[in-house]
Write an enzyme that holds these catalytic residues in place. Structure first.
Site, mmCIF file in Angstrom:
data_model
loop_
_atom_site.group_PDB
_atom_site.id
_atom_site.type_symbol
_atom_site.label_atom_id
_atom_site.label_comp_id
_atom_site.label_asym_id
_atom_site.label_seq_id
_atom_site.Cartn_x
_atom_site.Cartn_y
_atom_site.Cartn_z
ATOM 1 N N ASP A 214 0.828 -1.203 0.000
ATOM 2 C CA ASP A 214 0.000 0.000 0.000
ATOM 3 C C ASP A 214 0.870 1.264 0.000
ATOM 4 O O ASP A 214 1.850 1.347 0.740
ATOM 5 C CB ASP A 214 -0.866 -0.030 1.269
ATOM 6 C CG ASP A 214 -1.971 1.004 1.267
ATOM 7 O OD1 ASP A 214 -2.825 0.952 0.379
ATOM 8 O OD2 ASP A 214 -1.968 1.869 2.172
ATOM 9 N N GLU A 287 1.784 -0.513 -5.051
ATOM 10 C CA GLU A 287 0.801 0.525 -5.365
ATOM 11 C C GLU A 287 1.560 1.847 -5.337
ATOM 12 O O GLU A 287 1.787 2.421 -4.279
ATOM 13 C CB GLU A 287 -0.332 0.577 -4.338
ATOM 14 C CG GLU A 287 -1.399 1.584 -4.761
ATOM 15 C CD GLU A 287 -2.089 2.362 -3.644
ATOM 16 O OE1 GLU A 287 -3.139 2.952 -3.897
ATOM 17 O OE2 GLU A 287 -1.556 2.404 -2.519
#
Ligand code: GLC
Length: 565
Positions: A214, A287
């Site tokens: 993330d 990401e």
């Protein structure tokens, strides 16, 4: 992992179709209206039938759920909402037995403010070792009343919150690039680095096949935390502005002092080694909202991560010239560092592509759409383009990511009542941005059941649009022409013709609205325009719309058996 259908040492991720499961909204086994791990396990056979290679699970860790689980208060446990560690073991074993790999999410930029580490930092006070693990600073101004700099949260509002000391007086400020409940770590701290190595090992020891990382472009901040005002048209998660200002070239974009700092790469080189110490073939997927793609490719150099989400592709409109150029750019940029390109059209942060591709108004990253949005999409056009776009994506060499429900052609849920919304973006902008709830609505499995079979009970944590009855999996399964059958067929053919390890050889001559290319033994023709086009010779293997003779309608894609001269 004996007895599984998986083989190791194959770099399976280079060609994999990876299906994103958003645990809150996939399947609910205990009837509380919130998806859970047992629900996922019960539905895995349907994913095997779809023909995917791996699942990526969005966070299911202990969390107060202020950002739907991306606010983690214990990285090594399962939130009771979703089940237990034993449920995770069952899920993983079931998946592996079905030949499906399991990737989990890791959230290293910030924790939840409920995390014991942050609570200890608050209690220990300024200057303590505990505070050095997060990004605390004194405020500016005479009494420290002003935030340490001008940074804004991705979700809207200030990126700083002031603390209160134990005696009730105002104290230091802490940084949160996202919600107030998500304090940013300070990755200069060796202690933080060691904790995350331990978290990786905790899940690797349990047999996971990899991690989706993330905010993988956000962990390191520029020294001195300088003020920065992002370009008005830039995405709030980073990347270049949609229109570059004069003097800023795509090769040297202005980088926010909190995105894409060079120091992040050292962390991934370290993580690469942690994964490499385990047998088998484990993957790190970034990401990272970084533009241009040649910069993003730094995340997947041979000693760093294995894959990065191709957001440039996701953000490309349904336009032949732009698609062709982003495909070339992707294959080149990732290829230059020896990584496969990835492809993605939807996820839990963006407007579902069955709606996005037909929006006539503006679509800003993370802002979402809702009842008052100008230029709402025509559902039929959106679905037709989504089917065509997915058929094009699944033909491309490399690894593709699917987001749960796209195989059903689900559109964005536009009419959610205000009181049902949960995305912090909605609250932090006083309803100015709808945020991401519209792509997170629980998916329909059975058209005639309560909650469309999402739950064993009648509830679903976000209300499901009534029209979704007709899009439920059981309404599409085995039905010729359904979106579900289109995906199954595409995934089958993709495997049969080894398209994912193939190449792109452009074919010209179809006019400006058509993307046409050859990948090994298959010719792919995608028509982004309104006028129909004549297909070349060769048996039709797949078509996203009914063909009239050998004519491909607008907003449609066909795959043909290539004819060699
Ligand atoms: C990532 C996640 C998003 C989350 C944010 C903060 O962008 O995909 O859902 O809100 O990080 O963790």
């Amino acid at each position: 992992m004996t007895g599984t259908k998986l083989t190791s040492g194959t770099e399976w991720w280079r060609t994999a179709v990876i299906y994103q499961i958003y645990p809150r909204s996939f399947a609910d086994a205990n009837g509380d209206g919130m998806g859970d791990l047992a629900g996922i396990s019960s539905r895995l056979p349907q994913l095997q039938e779809l023909g995917i290679d791996a699942i990526w699970l969005s966070p299911f860790y202990t969390s107060p759920q202020r950002d739907a689980g991306y606010d983690v208060s214990d990285y090594c446990d399962v939130d009771p909402l979703f089940g237990t560690l034993d449920d995770f073991e069952v899920l993983q074993r079931t998946a592996h037995d079905l030949g499906i790999r399991v990737i989990v999410d890791i959230v290293p930029n910030h924790s939840s403010s409920d995390h014991g580490w942050f609570q200890a930092a608050l209690a220990a006070g300024p200057g303590s070792a505990e505070r050095a693990r997060y990004t605390f600073r004194d405020g500016k101004g005479e009494n420290g009343d002003l935030p340490p700099n001008n940074w804004e949260s991705v979700f809207g509002g200030l990126a700083w919150t002031r603390t209160t000391d134990p005696d009730g007086t105002p104290g230091q400020w802490y940084l949160h690039l996202f919600d107030t409940s998500q304090p940013d770590f300070d990755w200069d701290s060796e202690w933080v680095r060691e904790q995350f190595r331990a978290v990786l090992r905790f899940w690797l020891d349990r047999g996971v096949d990899g991690f989706r990382v993330d905010v993988a472009h956000g962990m390191i901040k520029a020294p001195g935390l300088p003020d920065y005002t992002p370009p008005a048209e830039g995405g709030s998660m980073g990347g270049a502005p949609a229109t570059l200002e004069p003097g800023i070239s795509a090769e040297s974009p202005v980088t926010a002092p909190y995105w894409a700092q060079d120091g992040v790469h050292e962390i991934y080189r370290d993580w690469h080694k942690v994964l490499a110490a385990y047998p088998g073939d484990r993957v790190l997927a970034a990401e990272a909202w970084v533009d241009p793609l040649s910069q993003m490719a730094k995340w997947v150099r041979p000693d760093e991560m294995h894959q990065a989400f191709n957001f440039a592709y996701l953000e490309t409109p349904w336009n032949a010239a732009k698609l062709r150029s982003v495909i070339d750019e992707s294959i080149e940029a990732f290829g230059n560092v020896g990584a496969p390109s990835t492809w993605v059209l939807s996820n839990h942060d963006v407007v579902r592509h069955a709606s996005r591709l037909a929006l006539t108004g503006e679509n800003l990253q993370g802002h979402g759409i809702g009842p008052k949005t100008v230029g709402l999409p025509d559902t039929a056009v959106g679905l037709q383009r989504a089917r065509a776009a997915s058929a094009l994506m699944l033909s491309l060499p490399g690894s593709s990511y699917l987001y749960q429900g796209e195989e059903l052609g689900l559109p964005e849920a536009v009419d959610l009542p205000d009181h049902a919304r949960e995305d912090p973006t909605w609250f932090r902008t006083n309803g100015e941005r709808y945020g991401r709830d519209g792509c997170r609505v629980p998916i329909p499995w059975e058209g005639a059941s309560a909650s469309f079979g999402f739950s064993t009970g009648a509830k679903s944590w976000l209300p499901q649009p009534a029209e979704w009855a007709g899009l439920a999996r059981d309404q599409q399964n085995g039905v010729a022409g359904s979106t579900l059958e289109l995906y199954k067929h595409a995934l089958n053919l993709r495997r049969e013709h080894s398209l994912a390890s193939g190449t792109v050889e452009w074919i010209d001559g179809f006019g400006p609205d058509v993307v046409a290319y050859r990948n090994g033994a298959v010719t792919i023709v995608a028509n982004t325009g309104a006028a129909s086009v004549q297909l070349p010779a060769g048996d039709v293997l797949l078509a996203s719309e009914d063909l009239v003779g050998r004519t491909l309608p607008g907003d449609a894609t066909a795959w043909l058996r290539a004819v060699t001269a």
